[in-house]
Design a protein around this motif. Structure first.
Motif, PDB file in Angstrom:
ATOM      1  N   LEU A   1     -13.741 -10.316  56.655  1.00 24.27           N
ATOM      2  CA  LEU A   1     -13.980 -11.178  57.807  1.00 24.27           C
ATOM      3  C   LEU A   1     -12.967 -12.316  57.774  1.00 24.27           C
ATOM      4  O   LEU A   1     -12.810 -12.980  56.749  1.00 24.27           O
ATOM      5  CB  LEU A   1     -15.399 -11.756  57.759  1.00 24.27           C
ATOM      6  CG  LEU A   1     -15.725 -12.921  58.694  1.00 24.27           C
ATOM      7  CD1 LEU A   1     -15.582 -12.520  60.147  1.00 24.27           C
ATOM      8  CD2 LEU A   1     -17.110 -13.455  58.410  1.00 24.27           C
ATOM      9  N   ILE A   2     -12.269 -12.515  58.878  1.00 25.37           N
ATOM     10  CA  ILE A   2     -11.376 -13.660  59.034  1.00 25.37           C
ATOM     11  C   ILE A   2     -12.005 -14.568  60.081  1.00 25.37           C
ATOM     12  O   ILE A   2     -12.404 -14.096  61.145  1.00 25.37           O
ATOM     13  CB  ILE A   2      -9.967 -13.248  59.501  1.00 25.37           C
ATOM     14  CG1 ILE A   2      -9.305 -12.306  58.491  1.00 25.37           C
ATOM     15  CG2 ILE A   2      -9.093 -14.487  59.731  1.00 25.37           C
ATOM     16  CD1 ILE A   2      -7.966 -11.750  58.949  1.00 25.37           C
ATOM     17  N   GLU A   3     -12.104 -15.859  59.768  1.00 21.77           N
ATOM     18  CA  GLU A   3     -12.609 -16.837  60.730  1.00 21.77           C
ATOM     19  C   GLU A   3     -11.545 -17.883  61.010  1.00 21.77           C
ATOM     20  O   GLU A   3     -10.888 -18.371  60.089  1.00 21.77           O
ATOM     21  CB  GLU A   3     -13.864 -17.539  60.209  1.00 21.77           C
ATOM     22  CG  GLU A   3     -15.088 -16.671  60.207  1.00 21.77           C
ATOM     23  CD  GLU A   3     -16.365 -17.461  59.987  1.00 21.77           C
ATOM     24  OE1 GLU A   3     -16.305 -18.672  59.683  1.00 21.77           O
ATOM     25  OE2 GLU A   3     -17.441 -16.863  60.110  1.00 21.77           O
ATOM     26  N   VAL A   4     -11.391 -18.205  62.297  1.00 25.32           N
ATOM     27  CA  VAL A   4     -10.421 -19.202  62.737  1.00 25.32           C
ATOM     28  C   VAL A   4     -11.069 -20.015  63.854  1.00 25.32           C
ATOM     29  O   VAL A   4     -11.749 -19.457  64.711  1.00 25.32           O
ATOM     30  CB  VAL A   4      -9.146 -18.523  63.302  1.00 25.32           C
ATOM     31  CG1 VAL A   4      -8.132 -19.544  63.761  1.00 25.32           C
ATOM     32  CG2 VAL A   4      -8.539 -17.590  62.282  1.00 25.32           C
ATOM     33  N   VAL A   5     -10.852 -21.332  63.838  1.00 22.90           N
ATOM     34  CA  VAL A   5     -11.308 -22.197  64.921  1.00 22.90           C
ATOM     35  C   VAL A   5     -10.102 -22.951  65.461  1.00 22.90           C
ATOM     36  O   VAL A   5      -9.334 -23.526  64.702  1.00 22.90           O
ATOM     37  CB  VAL A   5     -12.377 -23.214  64.445  1.00 22.90           C
ATOM     38  CG1 VAL A   5     -12.759 -24.154  65.565  1.00 22.90           C
ATOM     39  CG2 VAL A   5     -13.598 -22.502  63.903  1.00 22.90           C
ATOM     40  N   ASP A   6      -9.942 -22.913  66.775  1.00 17.74           N
ATOM     41  CA  ASP A   6      -8.853 -23.654  67.415  1.00 17.74           C
ATOM     42  C   ASP A   6      -9.190 -23.806  68.888  1.00 17.74           C
ATOM     43  O   ASP A   6     -10.288 -23.437  69.315  1.00 17.74           O
ATOM     44  CB  ASP A   6      -7.512 -22.938  67.226  1.00 17.74           C
ATOM     45  CG  ASP A   6      -6.353 -23.920  67.104  1.00 17.74           C
ATOM     46  OD1 ASP A   6      -6.209 -24.777  67.997  1.00 17.74           O
ATOM     47  OD2 ASP A   6      -5.594 -23.825  66.125  1.00 17.74           O
ATOM     48  N   ASP A   7      -8.236 -24.308  69.663  1.00 23.17           N
ATOM     49  CA  ASP A   7      -8.434 -24.450  71.104  1.00 23.17           C
ATOM     50  C   ASP A   7      -8.618 -23.083  71.745  1.00 23.17           C
ATOM     51  O   ASP A   7      -7.965 -22.106  71.354  1.00 23.17           O
ATOM     52  CB  ASP A   7      -7.228 -25.145  71.751  1.00 23.17           C
ATOM     53  CG  ASP A   7      -7.069 -26.576  71.294  1.00 23.17           C
ATOM     54  OD1 ASP A   7      -8.102 -27.251  71.114  1.00 23.17           O
ATOM     55  OD2 ASP A   7      -5.923 -27.016  71.115  1.00 23.17           O
ATOM     56  N   GLU A   8      -9.475 -23.025  72.753  1.00 25.25           N
ATOM     57  CA  GLU A   8      -9.744 -21.751  73.434  1.00 25.25           C
ATOM     58  C   GLU A   8      -8.471 -21.118  73.979  1.00 25.25           C
ATOM     59  O   GLU A   8      -8.266 -19.904  73.855  1.00 25.25           O
ATOM     60  CB  GLU A   8     -10.756 -21.951  74.565  1.00 25.25           C
ATOM     61  CG  GLU A   8     -11.115 -20.655  75.266  1.00 25.25           C
ATOM     62  CD  GLU A   8     -12.236 -20.794  76.272  1.00 25.25           C
ATOM     63  OE1 GLU A   8     -12.481 -19.794  76.986  1.00 25.25           O
ATOM     64  OE2 GLU A   8     -12.863 -21.862  76.365  1.00 25.25           O
TER      65      GLU A   8
END
Length: 114
Positions: A71-78
């Motif tokens: 599982l790779i998780e990334v959070v950034d601008d939509e």
């Protein structure tokens, strides 16, 4: 200092044996995320799971072939996340991608000088 931000969480699920054109899918996705300017990504290796082929793989079973979930998780601008999806589609041949809007809280400490 606390910084609030609305962003998008992308989760990319696939198996550790996944490859694209003789290259490791995990390495290709992480390199593409970095090149696209994402601030960070986290990779998690599951201890048990199965995917579209319904073969259950587990770290607790002694088996000659163990293909654990990644599982790779990334959070950034939509906007940045959505613009990355076409790149991801060229790499990920068998997997699942989920997107959800999230509110993030960044905590930044005061730098220590000296």
């Amino acid at each position: 200092m606390k910084i609030e931000h609305n962003g998008m969480l992308v989760r990319i699920y696939f198996s550790e044996s996944a490859h694209h054109e003789h290259s490791d899918t995990l390495g290709l996705i992480i390199a593409a995320l970095s090149k696209a300017g994402f601030v960070g990504a986290s990779v998690f290796k599951g201890i048990e799971g199965y995917g579209s082929h319904r073969y259950i793989s587990s770290a607790s079973i002694i088996d000659a072939y163990v293909d654990l979930p990644i599982l790779i998780e990334v959070v950034d601008d939509e906007e940045k996340v959505r613009s990355f999806i076409p790149t991801l589609e060229t790499i990920l041949e068998d997997g699942l991608v989920t997107l959800e809007r999230v509110q993030t809280l960044f905590y930044r400490g005061t730098p220590v000088c000296g």
